[in-house]
Enzyme design. Structure first.
Site, PDB file in Angstrom:
ATOM      1  N   LYS A  22       0.833  -1.214   0.000  1.00 38.04           N
ATOM      2  CA  LYS A  22       0.000   0.000   0.000  1.00 38.04           C
ATOM      3  C   LYS A  22       0.860   1.253   0.000  1.00 38.04           C
ATOM      4  O   LYS A  22       0.616   2.200  -0.758  1.00 38.04           O
ATOM      5  CB  LYS A  22      -0.905   0.004   1.239  1.00 38.04           C
ATOM      6  CG  LYS A  22      -1.696   1.295   1.421  1.00 38.04           C
ATOM      7  CD  LYS A  22      -2.552   1.263   2.668  1.00 38.04           C
ATOM      8  CE  LYS A  22      -1.813   1.706   3.902  1.00 38.04           C
ATOM      9  NZ  LYS A  22      -1.784   3.178   4.047  1.00 38.04           N
ATOM     10  N   ASN A  23       1.871   1.281   0.852  1.00 39.29           N
ATOM     11  CA  ASN A  23       2.676   2.497   1.004  1.00 39.29           C
ATOM     12  C   ASN A  23       3.654   2.705  -0.138  1.00 39.29           C
ATOM     13  O   ASN A  23       4.347   3.724  -0.176  1.00 39.29           O
ATOM     14  CB  ASN A  23       3.410   2.468   2.344  1.00 39.29           C
ATOM     15  CG  ASN A  23       2.468   2.609   3.518  1.00 39.29           C
ATOM     16  OD1 ASN A  23       1.379   3.178   3.390  1.00 39.29           O
ATOM     17  ND2 ASN A  23       2.852   2.077   4.667  1.00 39.29           N
ATOM     18  N   CYS A 116      -5.784   8.320   9.682  1.00 41.17           N
ATOM     19  CA  CYS A 116      -5.932   7.723  11.004  1.00 41.17           C
ATOM     20  C   CYS A 116      -6.002   8.804  12.071  1.00 41.17           C
ATOM     21  O   CYS A 116      -5.348   9.845  11.980  1.00 41.17           O
ATOM     22  CB  CYS A 116      -4.769   6.782  11.308  1.00 41.17           C
ATOM     23  SG  CYS A 116      -4.839   5.240  10.364  1.00 41.17           S
ATOM     24  N   ARG A 121       0.317  14.477  12.885  1.00 40.66           N
ATOM     25  CA  ARG A 121       1.398  14.227  11.929  1.00 40.66           C
ATOM     26  C   ARG A 121       1.431  15.414  10.984  1.00 40.66           C
ATOM     27  O   ARG A 121       0.815  15.410   9.925  1.00 40.66           O
ATOM     28  CB  ARG A 121       1.168  12.903  11.185  1.00 40.66           C
ATOM     29  CG  ARG A 121       1.355  11.695  12.076  1.00 40.66           C
ATOM     30  CD  ARG A 121       1.294  10.406  11.287  1.00 40.66           C
ATOM     31  NE  ARG A 121      -0.074  10.036  10.952  1.00 40.66           N
ATOM     32  CZ  ARG A 121      -0.396   9.037  10.139  1.00 40.66           C
ATOM     33  NH1 ARG A 121       0.538   8.319   9.575  1.00 40.66           N
ATOM     34  NH2 ARG A 121      -1.663   8.754   9.907  1.00 40.66           N
ATOM     35  N   ASP A 304       4.427   0.641  12.150  1.00 41.60           N
ATOM     36  CA  ASP A 304       3.213   0.027  11.622  1.00 41.60           C
ATOM     37  C   ASP A 304       3.044  -1.423  12.064  1.00 41.60           C
ATOM     38  O   ASP A 304       2.014  -2.041  11.766  1.00 41.60           O
ATOM     39  CB  ASP A 304       3.201   0.101  10.094  1.00 41.60           C
ATOM     40  CG  ASP A 304       2.732   1.450   9.582  1.00 41.60           C
ATOM     41  OD1 ASP A 304       2.279   2.270  10.401  1.00 41.60           O
ATOM     42  OD2 ASP A 304       2.809   1.688   8.362  1.00 41.60           O
ATOM     43  N   ARG A 396      -8.473  -0.385   4.513  1.00 45.77           N
ATOM     44  CA  ARG A 396      -7.532   0.607   3.991  1.00 45.77           C
ATOM     45  C   ARG A 396      -6.175  -0.016   3.688  1.00 45.77           C
ATOM     46  O   ARG A 396      -5.418   0.516   2.859  1.00 45.77           O
ATOM     47  CB  ARG A 396      -7.338   1.759   4.982  1.00 45.77           C
ATOM     48  CG  ARG A 396      -8.556   2.655   5.149  1.00 45.77           C
ATOM     49  CD  ARG A 396      -8.220   3.854   6.021  1.00 45.77           C
ATOM     50  NE  ARG A 396      -6.999   4.490   5.568  1.00 45.77           N
ATOM     51  CZ  ARG A 396      -5.951   4.772   6.352  1.00 45.77           C
ATOM     52  NH1 ARG A 396      -5.998   4.483   7.634  1.00 45.77           N
ATOM     53  NH2 ARG A 396      -4.885   5.340   5.859  1.00 45.77           N
TER      54      ARG A 396
END
Length: 417
Positions: A22-23, A116, A121, A304, A396
């Site tokens: 995903k990232n 989230c 952040r 994570d 997600r």
């Protein structure tokens, strides 16, 4: 709205395939804006965040098709530089359009992002990086508004590594005049994957994967075809699933080197991890030992994986100390794990996880993406039924996680809430 029901107590065994990261795919999708024409991205997971980014690009004027885990992104019709609030509010990674829009169109209007709920952040590093490259940035009514007659190379040093800011800067610098040097850059595999894609487009990025990345700007980039790397966090989550159930799980299509920090802790805990090319085997056992961790940027222990690791350590002998140094307030999963019987005490950004004989099923609520995974892991070993609500978070970052776990022997299902 759905919930996930887990009936614990079963050992997992079998094989599971890891999907694309995903990232990695999200910044690669936005990097397509740097060129005119059609780029193709393979091994794309079907995730809510990918769908959101697809909508962002379509709102900008791109034509995007998604079939059989392959994205085709045609930017020939891009005629807008605004990423609106109604899309960006659901996903922080939407800010990745900032750099490519400034570089390719000379302007950008991007809503301040959401995502989230845990911890602040800030996007300060993104904004400062664009300013260092010569863009003029203002914040107005919740939008980042940028203008750039022409970006120019610069030397940018981060006080701490930032994956998002590093990626955004690499993309913007790809079309800037001159050389850009990013110092104390993020070293994550997803950054290397983005650099590889920019180079496939005709860019000149070197040093990705190290603390210093150099980008020689070029006048033009061209569409390209790329395959997304395996998801190391999904890999780690299935490693934890095998371990927490004392199972025997083979994880295919992964990169063992990307999860070495996790494998080391597993080995110290007494869990057997065997690595081969593109494959891991995890053999758990009923009695494992606590091993402390401190989260840190790659190649350190990933933030994570902190929640999933905490679920595993909740049944380990001794007391495990987990220190979260990457993000503040990333312990929203702790009260829910306690509902399942976990013995966890919080002091600032440190969690002390004590041994308990076993967990017991209960209704719990997912608070974010990785918390969702942690609650599922805890449910796999808990006695009785665990009902996890708000599982839209899990969608997600994990494609069909309940199906993959069920194929490994878990008693898990998704039902209407």
């Amino acid at each position: 709205m759905d919930k996930i029901v887990v009936r614990g107590g079963l050992k997992l065994k079998g094989r599971v395939r890891v999907g694309g990261a995903k990232n990695a795919v999200l910044p690669v999708m936005t990097a397509c804006l740097l060129a005119r024409g059609e780029s193709v991205i393979e091994n794309v997971p079907r995730l809510a965040d990918v769908s959101t980014m697809k909508s962002v690009l379509e709102r900008l004027g791109a034509r995007v098709t998604f079939e059989d885990h392959t994205l085709s992104i045609d930017t020939s019709g891009v005629d807008s530089n605004e990423a609106p609030y109604d899309l960006v509010k659901t996903m922080r990674a939407s800010i990745y359009v900032l750099g490519p829009l400034l570089a390719s169109q000379g302007g950008a209007k991007v809503s301040l992002p959401g995502g989230c709920a845990w911890g602040p952040r800030p996007v300060d590093l993104h904004i400062r990086s664009m300013q260092e490259l010569g863009a003029k940035i203002d914040i107005d009514h919740g939008y980042i508004i940028g203008h750039a007659a022409g970006l120019r190379g610069s030397t940018i040093r981060y006080s701490m590594p930032s994956v998002g800011a590093t990626g955004n800067t690499m993309m913007a610098a790809g079309l800037a005049s001159g050389k850009t040097v990013i110092m104390n850059a993020a070293r994550e595999p997803e950054i290397t994957a983005l650099a590889d894609f920019i180079n496939l487009m005709g860019g000149k990025v070197s040093g990705a994967g190290t603390e210093t990345i150099e980008i020689e700007g070029v006048r033009r980039l061209s569409p390209a075809k790329v395959r997304i790397i395996p998801d190391r966090i999904e890999t780690g989550t299935f490693m934890a699933a095998g371990a927490i159930t004392a199972g025997n799980v083979v994880i295919d299509d992964c990169v063992p080197e990307h999860v070495e920090s996790l494998s080391r802790r597993f080995a110290q805990s007494g869990i057997k991890v065997e690595a081969r090319k593109n494959q891991l085997r995890v053999r758990g056992k009923r009695r494992i030992d606590s091993v402390d961790v401190v989260t840190s940027p790659y190649p350190g222990f990933p933030t994570d994986m902190q929640a999933q690791y905490m679920a595993l350590m909740s049944i380990a002998r001794g007391t495990c100390v987990i220190s979260e140094t990457v993000f503040k307030d990333r312990f929203t999963h702790v009260p829910e794990l306690r509902r399942l019987g976990a013995n966890i005490k919080i002091e600032g950004n440190t969690a002390h996880v004590g041994y308990v004989r076993g967990l017991s099923g209960a209704p719990v609520m997912a608070t974010d993406l990785r918390a969702s995974a942690a609650l599922i892991l805890a449910g796999l070993v808990a006695e009785g039924e665990t009902h996890i609500s708000r599982v839209y978070h899990i969608d997600r970052g994990y494609e069909a996680i309940e199906r993959k776990l069920r194929d490994l022997g878990a008693d898990i299902e998704r039902v209407p809430e």
